[in-house]
Scaffold this active site. Structure first.
Site, PDB file in Angstrom:
ATOM      1  N   HIS A  65      -3.367   0.071  -6.551  1.00 18.20           N
ATOM      2  CA  HIS A  65      -4.688   0.308  -5.968  1.00 18.20           C
ATOM      3  C   HIS A  65      -5.607   1.398  -6.868  1.00 18.20           C
ATOM      4  CE1 HIS A  65      -2.687  -0.989  -2.241  1.00 18.20           C
ATOM      5  NE2 HIS A  65      -4.021  -1.126  -2.127  1.00 18.20           N
ATOM      6  N   TYR A 112     -10.049  -5.016  -6.297  1.00 19.54           N
ATOM      7  CA  TYR A 112      -9.333  -4.347  -5.303  1.00 19.54           C
ATOM      8  C   TYR A 112      -7.729  -5.010  -5.252  1.00 19.54           C
ATOM      9  CZ  TYR A 112      -8.050  -2.579  -0.408  1.00 19.54           C
ATOM     10  OH  TYR A 112      -7.479  -1.976   0.506  1.00 19.54           O
ATOM     11  N   HIS A 113      -7.013  -4.055  -5.293  1.00 12.31           N
ATOM     12  CA  HIS A 113      -5.360  -4.491  -5.334  1.00 12.31           C
ATOM     13  C   HIS A 113      -4.973  -5.357  -6.630  1.00 12.31           C
ATOM     14  CE1 HIS A 113      -4.949  -5.063  -0.811  1.00 12.31           C
ATOM     15  NE2 HIS A 113      -4.847  -3.566  -1.171  1.00 12.31           N
ATOM     16  N   TRP A 147      -4.159   6.073   5.752  1.00 10.11           N
ATOM     17  CA  TRP A 147      -4.321   4.729   6.185  1.00 10.11           C
ATOM     18  C   TRP A 147      -3.201   3.903   6.888  1.00 10.11           C
ATOM     19  CZ3 TRP A 147      -1.158   0.415   4.932  1.00 10.11           C
ATOM     20  CH2 TRP A 147      -1.367  -0.834   5.035  1.00 10.11           C
ATOM     21  N   CYS A 184       0.806  -1.353  -0.076  1.00  8.05           N
ATOM     22  CA  CYS A 184       0.050   0.121   0.074  1.00  8.05           C
ATOM     23  C   CYS A 184       1.000   1.300   0.131  1.00  8.05           C
ATOM     24  CB  CYS A 184      -0.985   0.033   1.036  1.00  8.05           C
ATOM     25  SG  CYS A 184      -2.268  -1.170   1.026  1.00  8.05           S
ATOM     26  N   TYR A 237      -1.300   4.569   1.565  1.00  9.91           N
ATOM     27  CA  TYR A 237      -2.245   4.807   0.505  1.00  9.91           C
ATOM     28  C   TYR A 237      -2.269   6.422  -0.020  1.00  9.91           C
ATOM     29  CZ  TYR A 237      -5.434   0.822   1.098  1.00  9.91           C
ATOM     30  OH  TYR A 237      -5.918  -0.556   0.964  1.00  9.91           O
TER      31      TYR A 237
END
Length: 841
Positions: free
Chosen positions: A784, A694-695, A498, A436, A480
């Site tokens: 992301h 997601y990801h 985050w 992240c 993030y």
């Protein structure tokens, strides 16, 4: 107490369902149209497994979308097996006992690699993955590099449908590929994962069936189609069969339920009034209730409406409101397609309903593009960066399939785009878990990675040496966060609540000269944040940043409020207007498709558990003026999607969810779309085989194709997608799928040049497709759903002789941002060459 609470919640959750079942059994079934019938909890509210920082992974992430196929009657044969010193027969991969194994022959002179094992199902079924369970009593023989092939007859074996590299650990591995009908599936081990010897072993092998995500199909146009049903409700509601074709998911076909309900099975037949190649049926459950959801089903086809052959698809759909797909075991040339439902998914009564039914056919390469085979990675590629030398750098977290804490190391991998080989490496020397992170491609071509699980750390990857080194830690720990390189060569970072202590994550900038960070307290994150109900933890994530002249940055999302940012001195931030009528669009993205022109796509008002949007907007920059306008809508609402600009200026959006929930594959969008700046319209492309939510990531490659991969990273969940595939856009393909002729840059491309210079390039004079224009595409990094490094810069060029052109590099470093670029030549139809790398700084 926790157990009692959980059981109580479970009973409360089941009570309405038990009531419905008991009423139906007594002949007092509820009105099948009643909106009072309870819906399942939203995906984010279902029973879930705790996941650090992210909240929870939904219950549906724990089970594979595709069913595990019944192994009754299956057999297995291997290229070789050990029978002298141990019982290592191939048949033991099907015995249900993980303590027994197949092992390649090792007594005497060991059989050399490669080793293969072939599963014969003794029937044709739709297959989408092989689940490989390594031996439990040792490491020897774990599969490393592999290929997967399928066959209808066991004699003819087309090119492998998948290949890649597996991690050297004892966890079960799901090796996915495009769903298709087959009888035989072959796993070939090319290397042993740890390089310990010429061995291969396996404890168990399972196969997964139809996940409802067929690859390389497109919806067939429904103009002129009609539908008739075995029965329909016309007394108490308008439940006519024709409503599955009206384009309105609020209307539905419903089996007859007034008076004495018509018993199961119920069938509905689509008449296309023309013969077409059909390879899948898409079923939309009703949206205003649960009764009548299709459970067990078969699909048959006919050319005349009288004789229907053996089923081309069969199975059982889950009892939820997600769109379902029945992949055919073989493409059928048919006029009529019949769906027959034999059970109601929840066993609530003898009903069947459908909101919409669509049919899909094979994609046409020249119109819809095509997908290459699935490439397996030894990790989930959560972040990726394109490197010179036809390499793609990928990384996950401290582990290959999960994250959490601050372990101080990161699992990385390199995909060689020429050979398809993937190599894995754990990075310990920087003390940085790079899950992240923020990413910026530096002026000299290195990759700067900041924060994440180790929130204050910063690391640099040098593609020239293949080495990772640490640089100065940030002043503010982050995860993030958003990053971009500035026109000054500094790296800019903003937001990232985050990870690290809570608070306003104001901007800072990293100097390549001093290798230190300077704070920019005049650029707080709050003004650039969304109104996410989770507060700063979610509101300042994944900002869309576009660097311009003089060290300035336009922050154009995901907040609906846009802002100009100055990085001079202590910095400043001033409003730049709103993004037309757009709401906040977290988990959407922005792409620079031309000089001073960007496209924003999708997103949702909050990070998760709010419906996504299908809207897209253009953002145009002229000096300090910013103009925004709504362009054509996508056919699908998307959050957690990835977007890539192509050398011809068009933009492809891949994957995403209609209702964003981290780690879930529910509401996945499998149809990529291509946006044309000339028309503002989106057109569908060939569907992909694996959800990318997601990801997940997507990157333009040096040959003009696009890598799309990843998704998941939730530990023991079934939604980890440790793989990717390369998409070939339509501009590279003839109608028969063969490659189009391309222009070719043959010489005079320097390794390094500066803004404002002119290059004299040579191109092939013998190519069937001569060069007509040139464009720079900045080498980019994605994570992301965000890629602030993407940038397309069309170049002015003049022909100076046969096959020779003078090409001008813009002088403004705010236009041609410092860094590595891929230089493409395009022919008059927009077909790109293979790129040549150069550094502009």
């Amino acid at each position: 107490m926790l157990i009692a609470f959980g059981l109580g919640a479970l009973l409360i959750g089941f009570t309405p369902w038990l009531g419905v079942a008991s009423q139906a059994a007594a002949g007092r079934g509820p009105d099948p149209r009643s909106a009072s019938v309870p819906f399942p909890a939203p995906f984010g509210d279902q029973a879930a497994k705790q996941s650090p920082h992210h909240g929870i992974a939904p219950a549906n992430a724990m089970e594979p979308t595709a069913p595990v196929l019944d192994r009754t009657g299956w057999t297995a044969v291997a290229s070789d097996e050990e029978t002298v010193r141990e019982n290592g027969r191939a048949s033991q991969v099907l015995d249900g006992d993980t303590a027994t194994i197949w092992h390649s022959r090792w007594s005497g002179t060991p059989a050399p690699l490669p080793h293969s094992i072939t599963i014969d199902m003794h029937r044709t079924a739709v297959v989408s993955a092989l689940v490989y369970t390594p031996r439990t009593n040792g490491a020897n023989g774990r599969v490393g590099e592999y290929t997967l092939s399928v066959s209808a007859d066991g004699v003819s074996w087309p090119a492998p449908v998948a290949g890649g590299t597996l991690a050297d650990d004892g966890s079960a591995k799901t090796l996915g590929f495009a769903p298709q009908g087959a009888r035989f599936v072959r796993l070939t081990a090319l290397t042993e994962a740890g390089g310990r010897g010429p061995w291969t072993s396996a404890a168990e092998i399972n196969l997964l069936g139809d996940p409802g995500t067929p690859e390389a199909t497109v919806d067939l146009a429904r103009t002129g189609w009609t539908a008739v049903a075995s029965d329909e409700e016309t007394v108490r509601e308008n439940g006519r069969a024709s409503q599955v074709l009206d384009g309105d998911t609020g209307t539905l076909w419903h089996s007859r339920w007034s008076g004495t309900p018509a018993p199961l099975p119920h069938g509905i037949t689509i008449d296309m009034h023309r013969t077409a190649a059909v390879s899948a049926l898409v079923y939309h459950p009703r949206t205003n209730g649960i009764n009548g959801r299709a459970g067990a089903y078969t699909v048959t086809t006919s050319t005349d409406g009288a004789a229907f052959g053996a089923p081309v698809a069969a199975g059982t759909w889950r009892d939820d409101d997600t769109v379902k797909t029945a992949t055919f075991t073989r493409t059928a040339n048919a006029r009529f397609v019949r769906l027959t439902v034999t059970t109601e998914a929840g066993a609530r009564g003898p009903w069947t309903s459908a909101a919409e039914i669509r049919l899909s056919g094979p994609a046409a390469p020249a119109a819809h593009g095509s997908w290459g085979r699935i490439t397996g990675f030894p990790l989930v590629p959560v972040a990726t960066a394109v490197l010179p030398g036809d390499k793609l750098l990928a990384w996950s977290a401290y582990a290959v399939d999960r994250f959490g804490g601050s372990k101080g190391y990161t699992q990385t991998a390199i995909l060689d785009l020429k050979t398809g080989k993937v190599t894995q490496r754990r990075i310990d020397n920087t003390g940085h878990d790079m899950f992240c992170p923020g990413i910026a491609m530096l002026a000299d071509g290195r990759v700067l990675v900041t924060g994440g699980s180790n929130a204050e750390k910063a690391s640099i990857y040098d593609p020239a040496t293949g080495s990772w080194t640490a640089t100065a830690a940030m002043n503010i720990p982050r995860g993030y966060q958003a990053m971009t390189l500035l026109s000054t060569g500094e790296a800019f970072v903003l937001g990232g609540s985050w990870s690290g202590p809570a608070g306003d994550k104001a901007a800072e900038a990293w100097s390549p000269v001093t290798r230190t960070w300077r704070g920019l307290p005049g650029v707080p994150a709050l003004q650039a944040s969304t109104a996410d109900p989770a507060g700063p933890y979610r509101a300042d994530n994944h900002m869309w940043l576009h660097a311009t002249s003089g060290g300035k940055v336009l922050q154009l999302g995901p907040s609906k409020q846009m802002n100009w940012i100055s990085t001079t001195g202590t910095g400043s931030i001033t409003p730049a207007g709103t993004r037309a009528d757009s709401a906040d669009a977290m988990t959407g993205n922005a792409v620079a498709y031309d000089i001073g022109k960007l496209l924003t796509l999708g997103g949702s008002p909050a990070y998760q558990n709010t419906p996504a949007t299908s809207r897209a907007y253009t953002v145009s920059i002229a000096g300090t003026q910013v103009e925004t306008a709504r362009t054509g809508d996508m056919a699908y609402a998307r959050a957690f999607a990835n977007s890539v600009v192509l050398p011809d200026g068009k933009v492809i959006v891949f994957g995403g969810q209609g209702y964003p929930v981290p780690f879930s594959d529910a509401t996945s969008v499998l149809t990529p779309e291509l946006w044309d700046p000339a028309t503002g319209a989106f057109t569908p492309l060939a569907t992909m085989a694996v959800p990318r939510n997601y990801h997940s990531v997507a990157n333009l490659l040096p040959d003009g194709r696009v890598f799309s991969g990843g998704g998941g990273l939730c530990g023991d969940c079934a939604t980890n997608h440790a793989d990717g595939a390369v998409f070939t856009p339509p501009y590279l393909l003839n109608p028969d799928g063969s490659p189009k002729p391309r222009p070719e840059i043959t010489g005079n491309v320097p390794a390094r040049t500066s803004p404002g210079t002119s290059l004299t390039l040579t191109t092939s004079t013998s190519a069937a497709s001569p060069a007509a224009s040139f464009v720079l595409m900045r080498a980019a990094a994605a994570t992301h759903s965000t890629d602030n490094d993407q940038r397309r810069v069309p170049l002015a060029s003049t022909a100076t002789g046969t096959g020779t052109y003078r090409v001008s590099i813009p002088a403004d470093p705010g236009v041609v941002l410092p860094g590595n670029y891929m230089l493409f030549a395009l022919d008059a139809q927009g077909v790109p060459s293979t790129a040549r790398f150069l550094t502009i700084s």
